[in-house]
Design a protein around this motif. Structure first.
Motif, PDB file in Angstrom:
ATOM      1  N   GLN A  49       2.259   1.668  -3.478  1.00 59.57           N
ATOM      2  CA  GLN A  49       1.163   2.008  -4.384  1.00 59.57           C
ATOM      3  C   GLN A  49       0.792   3.473  -4.268  1.00 59.57           C
ATOM      4  O   GLN A  49       0.485   4.134  -5.268  1.00 59.57           O
ATOM      5  N   GLN A  50       0.836   4.001  -3.044  1.00 57.26           N
ATOM      6  CA  GLN A  50       0.539   5.421  -2.852  1.00 57.26           C
ATOM      7  C   GLN A  50       1.548   6.285  -3.601  1.00 57.26           C
ATOM      8  O   GLN A  50       1.181   7.284  -4.245  1.00 57.26           O
TER       9      GLN A  50
ATOM     10  N   PRO B  35       0.814  -1.225   0.000  1.00 57.19           N
ATOM     11  CA  PRO B  35       0.000   0.000   0.000  1.00 57.19           C
ATOM     12  C   PRO B  35       0.842   1.269   0.000  1.00 57.19           C
ATOM     13  O   PRO B  35       0.477   2.255  -0.652  1.00 57.19           O
ATOM     14  N   GLU B  36       1.965   1.264   0.711  1.00 62.11           N
ATOM     15  CA  GLU B  36       2.816   2.449   0.758  1.00 62.11           C
ATOM     16  C   GLU B  36       3.429   2.745  -0.606  1.00 62.11           C
ATOM     17  O   GLU B  36       3.444   3.897  -1.059  1.00 62.11           O
TER      18      GLU B  36
ATOM     19  N   LYS C  49       9.324  12.442  -7.727  1.00 62.27           N
ATOM     20  CA  LYS C  49       8.451  11.311  -7.394  1.00 62.27           C
ATOM     21  C   LYS C  49       8.992  10.016  -7.993  1.00 62.27           C
ATOM     22  O   LYS C  49       8.918   8.941  -7.382  1.00 62.27           O
TER      23      LYS C  49
ATOM     24  N   ASP D  35       0.811   6.091  -7.270  1.00 58.15           N
ATOM     25  CA  ASP D  35      -0.376   6.888  -7.598  1.00 58.15           C
ATOM     26  C   ASP D  35      -0.042   8.374  -7.687  1.00 58.15           C
ATOM     27  O   ASP D  35      -0.572   9.087  -8.564  1.00 58.15           O
ATOM     28  N   LEU D  36       0.828   8.852  -6.801  1.00 52.77           N
ATOM     29  CA  LEU D  36       1.220  10.256  -6.842  1.00 52.77           C
ATOM     30  C   LEU D  36       1.882  10.594  -8.169  1.00 52.77           C
ATOM     31  O   LEU D  36       1.602  11.635  -8.776  1.00 52.77           O
TER      32      LEU D  36
END
Length: 355
Positions: A282-283, A279-280, A328, A286-287
Motif C-alpha cells: 500500500q505504501q 501495508p508495504e 514506481k 501511495d507513492l
C-alpha cells in the motif's frame, strides 16, 4: 446547460444530442472539458502496458511511448482550445480524474471498458477500440468514435469564431516526439482547425490511409493501426491499389517479454479481496498515486496562470512527475499477487488530494 464534471456522467452523449444550432459557448466549454478528460483517461492504460515491458525498450515499447506523448500533446492542445475561449481546465479533482475499470468519461463508447493491466492481447485490443475510427481502412466495422466528437467541437468553433480570444495560451515544444506535436497557441480558427486535425488523424489516420500524417518517423501508423499491428502480430501492409487495400499480412510483430501485471479492480487494489495490499505494498501504491496526482495538479496550474514562463515551468514539472511514475510502477510489478496466479500488482492511477 450546466457544467457536468462527473467522470461517470453521460455528458458527451448529452452534448452530442444538442442540435448544432444550439451548441453555444457553454456547450463548447463543456465539450472541451470532457475532451480533456478523455485524453487523460488513455494515459493510465497505455503507460501500464509500456512500463510492464521488461526490457524497457524495443519497437513495441517505442510505439506505445510515442502514442502516450501524442496523447499528452493532444491534451495540451485541447486545454489551449478551452482557455482561448475564456475557460479553465479542471484536471486535479476527484470528480474528473480517470476511473478504472470503467467506461471512458462522458458516456462515449459505453460498451468499452477501460482497465489497467500489463501488456496483453486484451489490453492491446482495448487500446485499439479506444482509437477506432468510424470507417477504418482495414477491418470494416463501423463505430461511433471519439473523432466524431472532435468533429462536433470543430463545427462549434466554426460557428462561434468570435469566442477565440487567444487568452492563457501555452507553448511547449514536443516536435522531437513527432510532427504536429508541439503545444502551440491557438488564437485563430485556422490554428484551431489545425490542432483538431492533428488530434484526429494521429489517432485514427485519414479516410484514405492508415499512416500518421504527423509522424515522428517516416511510415509511422496512426494509433489505431499501430495497436492493431500489435494485436494481430503482423505489420499492416498495402495489398492492392486503385482502390488502396491494406491488411495485416506483413512481417511478424512479436510481443516482448512483459511483467504479468494483473487487472486492477475498480477503485484500486484495496477492493481486490484476497489481493488487497499489505501495508508495504500500500505504501508503494501511495507513492505512485501521489506522483500521478501531482502531475495532474501541475497541468491544471499551467493553464490557470497568466504568466507564460510559469505555465511552461508547470508543464515541465508535470513531465518530470510522469518520468518519476515509471520506476514506481515497475517496482509494483515486481510484487506478486497473494492469490497464487503468478500475476503482479501494478499502478492504480488514483487521484489523491495534496498541496
Amino acid at each position: 446547460m450546466t457544467t457536468v464534471l462527473a467522470y461517470e456522467s453521460n455528458a458527451i452523449v448529452e452534448l452530442m444530442e444538442v442540435l448544432p444550432v444550439d451548441r453555444d459557448e457553454v456547450w463548447l466549454k463543456n465539450a472541451l472539458q470532457q475532451a480533456i478528460m478523455v485524453e487523460i483517461a488513455t494515459i493510465g492504460p497505455y503507460a501500464s502496458a509500456m512500463w510492464s515491458i521488461k526490457e524497457g525498450s524495443g519497437p513495441v515499447y517505442d510505439t506505445i511511448r510515442r502514442v502516450i506523448f501524442d496523447e499528452m500533446s493532444h491534451m495540451g492542445l485541447v486545454c489551449n482550445m478551452l482557455t482561448t475561449i475564456g475557460g479553465s481546465p479542471i484536471l486535479a479533482d476527484p470528480n474528473v480524474a480517470p476511473k478504472y475499470e470503467y467506461p471512458l468519461p462522458g458516456g462515449v463508447r459505453p460498451e468499452l471498458t477501460v482497465f489497467l493491466e500489463g501488456l496483453s492481447k486484451a489490453s492491446v485490443e482495448m487500446f485499439s477500440e479506444i482509437e477506432r475510427p468510424d470507417h477504418p481502412v482495414a477491418e470494416y466495422e463501423t463505430f461511433t468514435s471519439i473523432g466524431a466528437f472532435y468533429t462536433a467541437v470543430e463545427e462549434a468553433f466554426e460557428a462561434h469564431r468570435h469566442l477565440i480570444r487567444g487568452t492563457r495560451q501555452l507553448a511547449y515544444p514536443m516536435t522531437h516526439h513527432g510532427q504536429g506535436n508541439d503545444i502551440v497557441p491557438l488564437d485563430s480558427i485556422e490554428k484551431v482547425r489545425g490542432a483538431i486535425e492533428v488530434i484526429k488523424e494521429q489517432g485514427e489516420g485519414t479516410s484514405a490511409s492508415p499512416e500518421n500524417p504527423f509522424p515522428g518517423k517516416e511510415g509511422e501508423l496512426a494509433h489505431f493501426y499501430a495497436f492493431r499491428e500489435l494485436f494481430h502480430g503482423r505489420k499492416l501492409v498495402k495489398v492492392s491499389e486503385s482502390p488502396d487495400m491494406w491488411d495485416f499480412t506483413g512481417d511478424e510483430v512479436p510481443f516482448p517479454p512483459a511483467h504479468p501485471m494483473g487487472r486492477v479492480p475498480r477503485g484500486g487494489w484495496a477492493n481486490g479481496g484476497e489481493n488487497a495490499p499489505s501495508p508495504e505494498v500500500q505504501q508503494a501504491l501511495d507513492l505512485f498515486n501521489r506522483e500521478f496526482s501531482s502531475m495532474l495538479r501541475s497541468l491544471e496550474k499551467a493553464w490557470r496562470t497568466d504568466d507564460p514562463s510559469a505555465a511552461r515551468a508547470e508543464v515541465g514539472k508535470a513531465v518530470g512527475h510522469m518520468f518519476q511514475m515509471g520506476p514506481k510502477a515497475r517496482a509494483l510489478m515486481e510484487r506478486e499477487l497473494p492469490d497464487g496466479s503468478g500475476r503482479t500488482y501494478g499502478p492504480e492511477f488514483l487521484y489523491v488530494e495534496g498541496p
